[in-house]
Design a protein around this motif. Structure first.
Motif, PDB file in Angstrom:
ATOM      1  N   ASN A  64      13.103  21.937 -33.910  1.00  0.00           N
ATOM      2  CA  ASN A  64      14.261  22.695 -33.413  1.00  0.00           C
ATOM      3  C   ASN A  64      13.908  23.563 -32.227  1.00  0.00           C
ATOM      4  O   ASN A  64      14.763  23.917 -31.422  1.00  0.00           O
ATOM      5  CB  ASN A  64      14.829  23.574 -34.533  1.00  0.00           C
ATOM      6  N   ASP A  65      12.615  23.961 -32.098  1.00  0.00           N
ATOM      7  CA  ASP A  65      12.200  24.845 -31.015  1.00  0.00           C
ATOM      8  C   ASP A  65      11.746  24.090 -29.790  1.00  0.00           C
ATOM      9  O   ASP A  65      11.316  24.695 -28.810  1.00  0.00           O
ATOM     10  CB  ASP A  65      11.065  25.760 -31.506  1.00  0.00           C
ATOM     11  N   GLN A  66      11.789  22.738 -29.825  1.00  0.00           N
ATOM     12  CA  GLN A  66      11.298  21.950 -28.710  1.00  0.00           C
ATOM     13  C   GLN A  66      12.464  21.470 -27.863  1.00  0.00           C
ATOM     14  O   GLN A  66      13.319  20.711 -28.320  1.00  0.00           O
ATOM     15  CB  GLN A  66      10.493  20.753 -29.223  1.00  0.00           C
ATOM     16  N   GLN A  67      12.468  21.922 -26.603  1.00  0.00           N
ATOM     17  CA  GLN A  67      13.484  21.492 -25.660  1.00  0.00           C
ATOM     18  C   GLN A  67      12.790  21.134 -24.358  1.00  0.00           C
ATOM     19  O   GLN A  67      12.434  21.998 -23.568  1.00  0.00           O
ATOM     20  CB  GLN A  67      14.507  22.594 -25.402  1.00  0.00           C
ATOM     21  N   LEU A  68      12.579  19.820 -24.163  1.00  0.00           N
ATOM     22  CA  LEU A  68      11.906  19.351 -22.961  1.00  0.00           C
ATOM     23  C   LEU A  68      12.922  18.685 -22.053  1.00  0.00           C
ATOM     24  O   LEU A  68      13.732  17.873 -22.502  1.00  0.00           O
ATOM     25  CB  LEU A  68      10.795  18.359 -23.316  1.00  0.00           C
ATOM     26  N   SER A  69      12.860  19.021 -20.789  1.00  0.00           N
ATOM     27  CA  SER A  69      13.832  18.433 -19.866  1.00  0.00           C
ATOM     28  C   SER A  69      13.675  16.925 -19.778  1.00  0.00           C
ATOM     29  O   SER A  69      14.597  16.215 -19.448  1.00  0.00           O
ATOM     30  CB  SER A  69      13.664  19.049 -18.474  1.00  0.00           C
ATOM     31  N   GLU A  70      12.450  16.413 -20.069  1.00  0.00           N
ATOM     32  CA  GLU A  70      12.238  14.969 -20.003  1.00  0.00           C
ATOM     33  C   GLU A  70      12.844  14.243 -21.192  1.00  0.00           C
ATOM     34  O   GLU A  70      12.939  13.028 -21.197  1.00  0.00           O
ATOM     35  CB  GLU A  70      10.732  14.674 -19.969  1.00  0.00           C
ATOM     36  N   CYS A  71      13.219  14.996 -22.224  1.00  0.00           N
ATOM     37  CA  CYS A  71      13.624  14.360 -23.474  1.00  0.00           C
ATOM     38  C   CYS A  71      15.055  13.846 -23.410  1.00  0.00           C
ATOM     39  O   CYS A  71      15.940  14.323 -24.116  1.00  0.00           O
ATOM     40  CB  CYS A  71      13.455  15.330 -24.639  1.00  0.00           C
ATOM     41  N   ASP A  72      15.320  12.880 -22.563  1.00  0.00           N
ATOM     42  CA  ASP A  72      16.614  12.230 -22.541  1.00  0.00           C
ATOM     43  C   ASP A  72      16.388  10.721 -22.539  1.00  0.00           C
ATOM     44  O   ASP A  72      15.265  10.242 -22.601  1.00  0.00           O
ATOM     45  CB  ASP A  72      17.441  12.686 -21.331  1.00  0.00           C
ATOM     46  N   ASP A  73      17.465   9.983 -22.460  1.00  0.00           N
ATOM     47  CA  ASP A  73      17.342   8.536 -22.577  1.00  0.00           C
ATOM     48  C   ASP A  73      16.587   7.905 -21.416  1.00  0.00           C
ATOM     49  O   ASP A  73      16.148   6.760 -21.504  1.00  0.00           O
ATOM     50  CB  ASP A  73      18.737   7.911 -22.676  1.00  0.00           C
ATOM     51  N   SER A  74      16.463   8.602 -20.301  1.00  0.00           N
ATOM     52  CA  SER A  74      15.794   8.029 -19.132  1.00  0.00           C
ATOM     53  C   SER A  74      14.355   8.506 -18.996  1.00  0.00           C
ATOM     54  O   SER A  74      13.755   8.343 -17.953  1.00  0.00           O
ATOM     55  CB  SER A  74      16.567   8.399 -17.860  1.00  0.00           C
ATOM     56  N   LEU A  75      13.822   9.054 -20.080  1.00  0.00           N
ATOM     57  CA  LEU A  75      12.481   9.649 -20.000  1.00  0.00           C
ATOM     58  C   LEU A  75      11.448   8.664 -19.481  1.00  0.00           C
ATOM     59  O   LEU A  75      10.648   8.982 -18.615  1.00  0.00           O
ATOM     60  CB  LEU A  75      12.073  10.155 -21.385  1.00  0.00           C
ATOM     61  N   PHE A  76      11.439   7.446 -20.006  1.00  0.00           N
ATOM     62  CA  PHE A  76      10.406   6.481 -19.655  1.00  0.00           C
ATOM     63  C   PHE A  76      10.939   5.377 -18.751  1.00  0.00           C
ATOM     64  O   PHE A  76      10.394   4.276 -18.699  1.00  0.00           O
ATOM     65  CB  PHE A  76       9.821   5.861 -20.928  1.00  0.00           C
ATOM     66  N   ALA A  77      12.030   5.666 -18.017  1.00  0.00           N
ATOM     67  CA  ALA A  77      12.682   4.633 -17.210  1.00  0.00           C
ATOM     68  C   ALA A  77      11.796   4.127 -16.077  1.00  0.00           C
ATOM     69  O   ALA A  77      11.942   3.000 -15.626  1.00  0.00           O
ATOM     70  CB  ALA A  77      13.996   5.172 -16.641  1.00  0.00           C
ATOM     71  N   ASP A  78      10.892   4.973 -15.591  1.00  0.00           N
ATOM     72  CA  ASP A  78      10.074   4.598 -14.440  1.00  0.00           C
ATOM     73  C   ASP A  78       8.871   3.739 -14.822  1.00  0.00           C
ATOM     74  O   ASP A  78       8.149   3.259 -13.948  1.00  0.00           O
ATOM     75  CB  ASP A  78       9.595   5.856 -13.704  1.00  0.00           C
ATOM     76  N   TYR A  79       8.615   3.549 -16.118  1.00  0.00           N
ATOM     77  CA  TYR A  79       7.439   2.790 -16.536  1.00  0.00           C
ATOM     78  C   TYR A  79       7.745   1.296 -16.598  1.00  0.00           C
ATOM     79  O   TYR A  79       8.810   0.870 -17.029  1.00  0.00           O
ATOM     80  CB  TYR A  79       6.931   3.278 -17.900  1.00  0.00           C
ATOM     81  N   ASP A  95       3.451  11.379 -20.939  1.00  0.00           N
ATOM     82  CA  ASP A  95       4.767  11.785 -21.431  1.00  0.00           C
ATOM     83  C   ASP A  95       4.875  11.613 -22.941  1.00  0.00           C
ATOM     84  O   ASP A  95       5.457  12.449 -23.637  1.00  0.00           O
ATOM     85  CB  ASP A  95       5.870  10.987 -20.729  1.00  0.00           C
ATOM     86  N   LEU A  96       4.310  10.507 -23.447  1.00  0.00           N
ATOM     87  CA  LEU A  96       4.344  10.286 -24.873  1.00  0.00           C
ATOM     88  C   LEU A  96       3.542  11.369 -25.606  1.00  0.00           C
ATOM     89  O   LEU A  96       3.954  11.877 -26.646  1.00  0.00           O
ATOM     90  CB  LEU A  96       3.793   8.897 -25.197  1.00  0.00           C
ATOM     91  N   MET A  97       2.382  11.728 -25.052  1.00  0.00           N
ATOM     92  CA  MET A  97       1.560  12.779 -25.656  1.00  0.00           C
ATOM     93  C   MET A  97       2.266  14.129 -25.596  1.00  0.00           C
ATOM     94  O   MET A  97       2.135  14.955 -26.498  1.00  0.00           O
ATOM     95  CB  MET A  97       0.213  12.855 -24.950  1.00  0.00           C
ATOM     96  N   GLU A  98       3.031  14.364 -24.524  1.00  0.00           N
ATOM     97  CA  GLU A  98       3.792  15.610 -24.406  1.00  0.00           C
ATOM     98  C   GLU A  98       4.829  15.715 -25.526  1.00  0.00           C
ATOM     99  O   GLU A  98       5.037  16.774 -26.111  1.00  0.00           O
ATOM    100  CB  GLU A  98       4.487  15.660 -23.043  1.00  0.00           C
ATOM    101  N   LEU A  99       5.461  14.593 -25.837  1.00  0.00           N
ATOM    102  CA  LEU A  99       6.431  14.584 -26.923  1.00  0.00           C
ATOM    103  C   LEU A  99       5.776  14.841 -28.275  1.00  0.00           C
ATOM    104  O   LEU A  99       6.311  15.555 -29.121  1.00  0.00           O
ATOM    105  CB  LEU A  99       7.152  13.233 -26.971  1.00  0.00           C
ATOM    106  N   ALA A 100       4.598  14.261 -28.460  1.00  0.00           N
ATOM    107  CA  ALA A 100       3.949  14.320 -29.770  1.00  0.00           C
ATOM    108  C   ALA A 100       3.226  15.624 -30.031  1.00  0.00           C
ATOM    109  O   ALA A 100       2.906  15.938 -31.179  1.00  0.00           O
ATOM    110  CB  ALA A 100       2.956  13.163 -29.899  1.00  0.00           C
ATOM    111  N   THR A 101       2.965  16.384 -28.972  1.00  0.00           N
ATOM    112  CA  THR A 101       2.179  17.609 -29.129  1.00  0.00           C
ATOM    113  C   THR A 101       3.063  18.766 -29.579  1.00  0.00           C
ATOM    114  O   THR A 101       4.095  19.053 -28.965  1.00  0.00           O
ATOM    115  CB  THR A 101       1.491  17.993 -27.807  1.00  0.00           C
ATOM    116  N   SER A 102       2.652  19.438 -30.618  1.00  0.00           N
ATOM    117  CA  SER A 102       3.379  20.610 -31.107  1.00  0.00           C
ATOM    118  C   SER A 102       3.370  21.696 -30.048  1.00  0.00           C
ATOM    119  O   SER A 102       2.384  21.890 -29.334  1.00  0.00           O
ATOM    120  CB  SER A 102       2.734  21.132 -32.394  1.00  0.00           C
TER     121      SER A 102
END
Length: 548
Positions: A121-136, A223-230
């Motif tokens: 609930n405390d995690q709000q990342l600007s990358e966390c949308d549906d287009s997060l990994f669109a460039d890969y 980016d994946l590690m950023e999501l997974a890191t507390s």
């Protein structure tokens, strides 16, 4: 020949010291809270840390003030503090981050096997949308998993995947195709294309009976590690050696800064003699240095950072080290008036605490410190959160923050420092104190309604009143109430109450409120408090009619 302004050689050294010293510490102090955040500390932990640091400053300032009023060692303590400040501030570059967990749910079912990363609930990342990994591209991302001991998980994986080496099941490698990622509410679902356990590779792995397990992961994608890191350390930071290294260096840096901030003002008053009304005209060089160096520091951080999320603060440590060395050379040439062994210093200082107008002034300094603490400790944090939540200017947020401090100092504090003597003479110390509280109320309210960090810049012109005029009033009033030969002690007490009691309470209360209600509500609550206190102070001034 054109007119050339005359240089006052008598005040030039203290002006250069003001400029160089504040230039050297500005990038470290203005980003201190976000540096702590980058190291992995929560808002509440930062609140406790800075509460301790400001209490340390509160104890050091009057204690050292009393010592230099009693013994002729003012120059020695002053120069030693500059050296300690430079060494400890630069050494912060070597403090490692606290270990944060990188965890994901490994789910194996009949349809497919996936890695699920769910945000708290405390995690709000600007990358966390549906287009997060669109460039890969459709290239596999490899991950190593270290899963918890779970017998049913081991049995099902061993049976479904025909794995004979049971000891290796909890440690496996997987491959993901990242751009077919699904998002379900607060979770990202990454399908696994193949898994590797020891020498066994399984393509499109599935399980006859659904099982899942919590695993620590280490992936090749940032980016994946950023999501997974507390985002917060969930254990007891006091058990970490990195925490104590950080606290030791911060204690030395903060303690030495407290001594310098206190005694540079009394040195300035000694140089001015009976012309103390010109204090602001010299002190404004601190704002020139702090503002310009903060802006440069913000630009350096953004320029050398390769991510909008993680910032590289290394350049500002070297920038500060160079400037503190130059400041030491200048400060060495300062003329410092030493104590002449006066008697009854402690007794004379205690007498001022029997006067109600002095007590009310000290209460005002505490309120001033609490409000200032919100700016020092949580404004940058608030702007970071705003940039992430509303996706405005994250790549250049440190530049915006640097410009914020630049406008605070150059656009607000410089003119008010320069004209502070005239303003105090016109409306008096007491009305200036009320004006400061009302300006804080307006400033905090405007922060609370922001949705774009860029619009913080015009608000920062109010810093001229909330800091420039406020500090001039604090030092000037301290001199007015100080008995003979006690100036260092009284200024130390005033600044100790401001930077120690006030700022530490502000750091703690602000941290609790920020952690519980968020930045917008916290600033709005502080706005209401300042408005109420300003009204009370006006009533006291008009009815109580204090002597000074």
């Amino acid at each position: 020949m054109g007119y050339l302004p005359r240089i006052n050689k008598h005040t030039l050294p203290i002006k250069l010291h003001f400029f160089l010293y504040t230039s050297s510490v500005a990038p470290i102090t203005c980003f201190s809270a976000t540096i702590a955040k980058e190291l992995g500390y929560s808002p509440l932990a930062v609140g406790y840390i800075f509460m301790y640091l400001y209490i340390l400053g509160m104890l050091i300032k009057p204690a050292v003030g009393f010592i230099v009023d009693k013994f002729p060692i003012k120059k020695f303590i002053f120069m030693t503090s500059i050296v300690l400040c430079g060494i400890s501030s630069f050494s912060l570059i070597f403090v490692p981050k606290i270990p944060l967990e990188t965890a994901a749910n490994f789910t194996c079912a009949l349809e497919q096997t996936t890695i699920n990363i769910c945000l708290g609930n405390d995690q709000q990342l600007s990358e966390c949308d549906d287009s997060l990994f669109a460039d890969y591209k459709k290239e596999p991302i490899t991950c190593k998993l270290d899963c918890e001991q779970n017998q049913s998980f081991r049995d099902e994986i061993s049976k479904s995947w025909n794995v004979t080496d049971d000891d290796s099941i909890n440690k496996l490698g997987v491959s993901l195709i990242i751009n077919i990622t699904e998002r379900v509410e607060q979770c990202f679902v990454f399908p696994i294309t193949y898994s590797q356990i020891g020498q066994t590779r399984v393509l499109s792995p599935v399980c006859y009976h659904p099982v899942e397990n919590l695993c620590k992961i280490d992936c090749s994608n940032d980016d994946l590690m950023e999501l997974a890191t507390s985002k917060k350390f969930k254990g007891n930071v006091m058990k970490l050696h990195t925490f104590w290294l950080y606290m030791t260096l911060m204690s030395i840096a903060w303690g030495s800064m407290a001594v310098i901030w206190c005694h540079q003002d009394t040195i300035c008053l000694d140089i001015l003699g009976d012309k103390s009304e010109n204090f602001g005209k010299l002190r404004f060089w601190t704002s020139v240095g702090y503002g310009s160096s903060s802006a440069i520091g913000g630009l350096l951080v953004d320029h050398f950072s390769h991510s909008g999320t993680h910032k590289n603060y290394t350049p500002i440590y070297y920038w500060g080290l160079i400037l503190i060395i130059l400041n030491f050379i200048v400060a060495f040439k300062l003329k410092v008036i030493e104590a002449k062994n006066p008697k009854n210093v402690f007794k004379n200082v205690l007498q001022i605490f029997t006067r109600f107008h002095v007590i009310s002034f000290f209460l005002w300094t505490v309120c001033l410190g609490m409000c200032t603490s919100m700016l020092w400790n949580y404004l940058c944090w608030y702007l970071d959160d705003m940039a992430m939540e509303y996706q405005h200017g994250q790549d250049w947020i440190k530049t915006i923050q640097g410009l914020t401090f630049g406008i605070q100092c150059l656009g607000g504090e410089v003119p008010f420092f320069f004209f502070s003597g005239w303003i105090i003479k016109r409306i008096g110390h007491r009305h200036c104190m009320s004006l400061v509280l009302f300006a804080f109320a307006i400033r905090f309210f405007l922060y609370s309604i922001l949705t774009n960090p860029f619009w913080v810049l015009p608000i920062e012109f109010l810093s001229g009143i909330t800091y420039g005029l406020a500090m001039a009033v604090l030092i000037s009033y301290s001199k007015c109430i100080a008995p003979p030969n006690t100036l260092n002690s009284v200024v130390g007490i005033s600044q100790g109450l401001n930077d120690g009691v006030g700022v530490s309470l502000g750091a703690l209360i602000g941290g609790v409120l920020y952690d519980t209600y968020g930045g917008s509500w916290t600033f709005q609550l502080f706005s209401h408090a300042c408005l109420s206190l300003g009204i009370l102070h006006v009533v006291y001034t008009l009815i109580g009619k204090p002597k000074i």
